[in-house]
Write an enzyme that holds these catalytic residues in place. Structure first.
Site, mmCIF file in Angstrom:
data_model
loop_
_atom_site.group_PDB
_atom_site.id
_atom_site.type_symbol
_atom_site.label_atom_id
_atom_site.label_comp_id
_atom_site.label_asym_id
_atom_site.label_seq_id
_atom_site.Cartn_x
_atom_site.Cartn_y
_atom_site.Cartn_z
ATOM 1 N N CYS A 120 0.868 -1.177 0.000
ATOM 2 C CA CYS A 120 0.000 0.000 0.000
ATOM 3 C C CYS A 120 0.911 1.236 0.000
ATOM 4 O O CYS A 120 1.905 1.280 0.740
ATOM 5 C CB CYS A 120 -0.917 0.001 1.220
ATOM 6 S SG CYS A 120 -1.966 -1.473 1.307
ATOM 7 N N CYS A 123 1.811 3.322 3.334
ATOM 8 C CA CYS A 123 2.183 2.549 4.529
ATOM 9 C C CYS A 123 3.654 2.160 4.492
ATOM 10 O O CYS A 123 4.150 1.661 3.480
ATOM 11 C CB CYS A 123 1.319 1.287 4.606
ATOM 12 S SG CYS A 123 1.775 0.193 5.971
ATOM 13 N N GLY A 169 1.899 -6.415 8.612
ATOM 14 C CA GLY A 169 1.344 -7.578 7.933
ATOM 15 C C GLY A 169 -0.135 -7.489 7.631
ATOM 16 O O GLY A 169 -0.856 -6.661 8.172
ATOM 17 N N GLU A 170 -0.559 -8.393 6.738
ATOM 18 C CA GLU A 170 -1.973 -8.504 6.389
ATOM 19 C C GLU A 170 -2.485 -9.806 7.020
ATOM 20 O O GLU A 170 -2.179 -10.900 6.537
ATOM 21 C CB GLU A 170 -2.126 -8.508 4.859
ATOM 22 C CG GLU A 170 -3.498 -8.921 4.366
ATOM 23 C CD GLU A 170 -4.663 -8.189 5.032
ATOM 24 O OE1 GLU A 170 -4.665 -6.939 5.062
ATOM 25 O OE2 GLU A 170 -5.576 -8.874 5.532
ATOM 26 N N SER A 201 -7.754 -6.221 11.379
ATOM 27 C CA SER A 201 -7.894 -5.213 10.333
ATOM 28 C C SER A 201 -7.349 -5.743 9.018
ATOM 29 O O SER A 201 -6.254 -6.300 8.972
ATOM 30 C CB SER A 201 -7.141 -3.953 10.756
ATOM 31 O OG SER A 201 -7.166 -3.002 9.723
ATOM 32 N N SER A 224 -9.649 -1.583 6.127
ATOM 33 C CA SER A 224 -8.894 -0.376 5.764
ATOM 34 C C SER A 224 -9.415 0.104 4.418
ATOM 35 O O SER A 224 -9.024 -0.423 3.379
ATOM 36 C CB SER A 224 -7.407 -0.697 5.639
ATOM 37 O OG SER A 224 -6.892 -1.062 6.886
ATOM 38 N N LEU A 225 -10.276 1.079 4.442
ATOM 39 C CA LEU A 225 -10.965 1.496 3.214
ATOM 40 C C LEU A 225 -10.189 2.628 2.524
ATOM 41 O O LEU A 225 -9.668 2.466 1.425
ATOM 42 C CB LEU A 225 -12.385 1.929 3.565
ATOM 43 C CG LEU A 225 -13.329 2.116 2.392
ATOM 44 C CD1 LEU A 225 -13.564 0.821 1.660
ATOM 45 C CD2 LEU A 225 -14.648 2.714 2.876
ATOM 46 N N ASN A 300 0.175 9.249 9.122
ATOM 47 C CA ASN A 300 1.498 9.419 9.712
ATOM 48 C C ASN A 300 2.513 9.516 8.589
ATOM 49 O O ASN A 300 2.765 8.526 7.907
ATOM 50 C CB ASN A 300 1.836 8.227 10.610
ATOM 51 C CG ASN A 300 1.049 8.295 11.889
ATOM 52 O OD1 ASN A 300 1.174 9.256 12.640
ATOM 53 N ND2 ASN A 300 0.211 7.305 12.105
HETATM 54 N N1 SAH Z 1 -2.891 -5.033 6.624
HETATM 55 C C1 SAH Z 1 -3.899 -4.650 7.580
HETATM 56 C C2 SAH Z 1 -3.356 -4.341 8.956
HETATM 57 C C3 SAH Z 1 -2.134 -3.467 9.052
HETATM 58 S S1 SAH Z 1 -2.362 -1.743 8.667
HETATM 59 C C4 SAH Z 1 -4.724 -3.503 7.027
HETATM 60 O O1 SAH Z 1 -4.422 -3.013 5.952
HETATM 61 O O2 SAH Z 1 -5.688 -3.116 7.664
HETATM 62 C C5 SAH Z 1 -3.265 -1.142 10.037
HETATM 63 C C6 SAH Z 1 -3.892 0.218 9.812
HETATM 64 O O3 SAH Z 1 -2.889 1.236 9.711
HETATM 65 C C7 SAH Z 1 -4.737 0.303 8.557
HETATM 66 O O4 SAH Z 1 -5.952 0.938 8.833
HETATM 67 C C8 SAH Z 1 -3.893 1.174 7.648
HETATM 68 O O5 SAH Z 1 -4.697 1.868 6.736
HETATM 69 C C9 SAH Z 1 -3.240 2.098 8.654
HETATM 70 N N2 SAH Z 1 -2.042 2.786 8.150
HETATM 71 C C10 SAH Z 1 -1.049 2.255 7.406
HETATM 72 N N3 SAH Z 1 -0.117 3.179 7.138
HETATM 73 C C11 SAH Z 1 -0.512 4.320 7.733
HETATM 74 C C12 SAH Z 1 0.029 5.630 7.842
HETATM 75 N N4 SAH Z 1 1.201 5.949 7.297
HETATM 76 N N5 SAH Z 1 -0.667 6.552 8.546
HETATM 77 C C13 SAH Z 1 -1.828 6.242 9.137
HETATM 78 N N6 SAH Z 1 -2.387 5.025 9.075
HETATM 79 C C14 SAH Z 1 -1.743 4.075 8.379
#
Ligand code: SAH
Length: 354
Positions: A120, A123, A169-170, A201, A224-225, A300
């Site tokens: 993603c 992230c 991780g997912e 999540s 995570s939408l 973040n």
């Molecule tokens: N793979 C799973 C769980 C890990 S991420 C998922 O995608 O849900 C957990 C959460 O952190 C998700 O809601 C994701 O959107 C959020 N996240 C990831 N990177 C981020 C960032 N840089 N700032 C804020 N939230 C973030």
């Protein structure tokens, strides 16, 4: 037995699996209950302290099994009380867990994989790529380790513990081990995390959402939408090309919910990308008819990531539109930012610094 890898990992096993193991050693089944209780209720991490077992049995267990392979490498304390644990696994891989204390409950954020294959674009874990899946024992050990660090081994935790699988991780790409860990964590006769206190999540692995819906023992589900149309979601979540929004939302609509349960939708607020009034209205339309709540998460930032967070006023305006249309939402307070413990920041930084 020689190598540690030939030993059976006991942590994360269900009671009947521990029983099978004890029987295979020629032991009585009630010994399994003692070992399981020691691990799950007292959070014991070594056989030495299982003094209810005869010494000879403790030695046999040590020879044939291990409780956990997790070691603390470093601990980072944030000014807001958040604590980040960098943990080393047996093969030298690293995973991270985050402890977030609050007055009446704690939240522990745990990892389900070392790295993540989803890439993603907003992230940091995505930058790492996938190293490997975690075992159920390694997933569970994060909770045990953190609780023992904070409260002491065997000490009753004074209030509720919430667990979120939102670390590295997912989780739905490590389905079997994650579900084993879920059953272990929720066992009322074991660690006894409250079912509504455990949230998984996912970025949207649609077939596994259907699998999860059929499980007898389930965590709460968060999606995570972060984007409300395929064009944008394809950019942010490469996995959206495989499982587009329509299919994801369809899976969400059919997901069974408990009486007062809501599906959580996480929406990371990205400045100028997904935070317009039109995006908010699109979000309401997309989720209409789903018993949903939305977590608005300030992004973040990191030098490696090409995004900035929406300003707080924009997030509040965005929320107002959701509220006016009857969609419940919460604005998440960023935590542990000074120690890179905030969402999506785990591990990559450490690795980048060598
Ligand atoms: N793979 C799973 C769980 C890990 S991420 C998922 O995608 O849900 C957990 C959460 O952190 C998700 O809601 C994701 O959107 C959020 N996240 C990831 N990177 C981020 C960032 N840089 N700032 C804020 N939230 C973030």
């Amino acid at each position: 037995m020689t190598g540690i890898d030939e030993k059976t990992e006991l942590l994360g096993l269900a009671l009947d699996e521990v029983t099978n193991f004890m029987v295979s050693l020629g032991e009585k089944p009630y010994r399994a209950r003692q070992v399981y209780d020691a691990m799950a209720r007292r959070r014991t991490t070594s056989f030495d302290t299982m003094t209810e077992l005869p010494k000879t049995l403790r030695r046999i267990l040590e020879e044939h099994s291990i409780i956990t392979r997790t070691q603390i490498q470093s601990v980072f304390d944030s000014s807001d009380g958040t604590r980040r644990y960098l943990l080393t696994l047996n093969d030298g891989s690293e995973m991270e867990s985050v402890f977030m204390p609050e007055e009446r409950r704690d939240t522990i954020c745990i990892s389900s994989q070392v790295g993540c294959p989803l890439a993603c674009t907003f992230c940091m874990t995505g930058v790492l790529g996938l190293k490997r899946n975690l075992s159920a024992g390694e997933i569970v050990s994060q909770v045990i380790l953190v609780l023992n660090q904070v409260y002491g081994e065997g000490v009753e935790v004074p209030h509720r513990t919430n667990i979120v699988m939102m670390g590295m991780g997912e989780p739905l790409l490590n389905y079997d081990q994650v579900m084993k860990a879920v059953r272990f964590l929720l066992d009322p006769k074991g660690l006894a995390i409250a079912p509504r206190g455990l949230t998984l999540s996912t970025a949207g692995i649609v077939p596994r959402i259907y699998d999860l819906a059929r499980e007898e023992i389930r965590p709460r589900l968060a999606i995570s939408l972060t984007a409300t149309n395929d064009e944008l979601r394809n950019q942010l979540f490469p996995i959206n090309r495989k499982y587009p929004l329509e299919e994801l939302i369809k899976a969400c609509r059919s997901y069974p919910l408990g009486e007062r349960e809501r599906l959580t939708f996480e929406y990371v607020m990205l400045d100028g990308i997904n935070d317009s009034d039109a995006n908010a209205r699109e979000l309401v339309r997309l989720l209409s008819g789903i018993r949903a709540k939305v977590n608005l998460i300030p992004h973040n930032p990191a030098p490696e990531l090409p995004y900035a967070s929406s300003p707080m006023e924009r997030i509040q305006e965005f929320q107002k539109i959701l509220t006016e249309r009857g969609l419940p939402s919460f604005i998440r307070r960023p935590r542990g930012q000074d120690i890179s413990a905030a969402c999506g920041q785990l591990a990559a930084r450490h690795q980048a610094n060598g």
